[in-house]
Design a protein around this motif. Structure first.
Motif, PDB file in Angstrom:
ATOM      1  N   UNK A  30       0.797  -1.231   0.000  1.00 44.18           N
ATOM      2  CA  UNK A  30       0.000   0.000   0.000  1.00 44.18           C
ATOM      3  C   UNK A  30       0.831   1.284   0.000  1.00 44.18           C
ATOM      4  N   UNK A  31       1.901   1.328   0.770  1.00 47.21           N
ATOM      5  CA  UNK A  31       2.729   2.538   0.797  1.00 47.21           C
ATOM      6  C   UNK A  31       3.376   2.798  -0.563  1.00 47.21           C
ATOM      7  N   UNK A  32       3.808   1.736  -1.215  1.00 47.21           N
ATOM      8  CA  UNK A  32       4.419   1.882  -2.531  1.00 47.21           C
ATOM      9  C   UNK A  32       3.386   2.330  -3.557  1.00 47.21           C
ATOM     10  N   UNK A  58      -4.601   2.514 -13.993  1.00 49.44           N
ATOM     11  CA  UNK A  58      -5.854   2.349 -13.239  1.00 49.44           C
ATOM     12  C   UNK A  58      -6.250   0.879 -13.145  1.00 49.44           C
ATOM     13  N   UNK A  59      -5.939   0.109 -14.191  1.00 47.82           N
ATOM     14  CA  UNK A  59      -6.196  -1.332 -14.145  1.00 47.82           C
ATOM     15  C   UNK A  59      -5.419  -1.960 -12.987  1.00 47.82           C
ATOM     16  N   UNK A  64      -5.436  -4.626  -7.823  1.00 46.60           N
ATOM     17  CA  UNK A  64      -4.928  -4.772  -6.459  1.00 46.60           C
ATOM     18  C   UNK A  64      -5.911  -4.267  -5.413  1.00 46.60           C
ATOM     19  N   UNK A  65      -7.064  -3.783  -5.883  1.00 44.88           N
ATOM     20  CA  UNK A  65      -8.095  -3.238  -4.999  1.00 44.88           C
ATOM     21  C   UNK A  65      -7.552  -2.102  -4.135  1.00 44.88           C
ATOM     22  N   UNK A 103     -13.463  -0.156  -8.706  1.00 48.35           N
ATOM     23  CA  UNK A 103     -13.161   0.598  -7.493  1.00 48.35           C
ATOM     24  C   UNK A 103     -14.356   1.399  -6.972  1.00 48.35           C
ATOM     25  N   UNK A 104     -15.469   1.320  -7.684  1.00 49.48           N
ATOM     26  CA  UNK A 104     -16.672   2.024  -7.242  1.00 49.48           C
ATOM     27  C   UNK A 104     -16.592   3.530  -7.426  1.00 49.48           C
TER      28      UNK A 104
END
Length: 110
Positions: A30-32, A58-59, A64-65, A103-104
């Motif tokens: 997540x940080x990366x 964006x894909x 990776x949600x 991603x909604x």
């Protein structure tokens, strides 16, 4: 952060390819990913993204949600600029729309 410093010189294709690689491996840091998003949104970076680089980026985030609202808003704004969407291939459009849906992200302008 260390990640942001390491990415400071990354160009659009390096950002997109790195995000794609992590998603393809199914590996999420997540940080990366936040650092990739920050680099993408730095002044003058997103404007250099080619359509397939936008789509791949964006894909990757969607695969990776990883929802980064500022990144998605910046990309939506870029895609809506005059002439940008016109040069997207159908696959770029499909991947970008899929990512936003996954991603909604609901942007009324899109």
């Amino acid at each position: 952060t260390v990640q942001e410093a390491a990415l400071l010189d990354f160009k659009s294709h390096e950002i997109a390819n790195t995000a794609w690689a992590f998603a393809t491996l199914g590996t999420c840091y997540p940080d990366f990913m936040a650092a990739l998003a920050s680099r993408t949104m730095q002044e003058g970076v997103l404007v250099d993204f080619k359509p397939h680089e936008i789509a791949n980026t964006v894909w990757a985030f969607a695969t990776l949600n990883v929802y980064h609202s500022d990144l998605m808003a910046s990309i939506a704004e870029r895609v809506l600029q005059e002439g940008v969407l016109a040069v997207f291939r159908s696959q770029d459009v499909a991947n970008t729309v899929w990512a936003f849906a996954r991603l909604g992200v609901h942007d009324p302008k899109l």
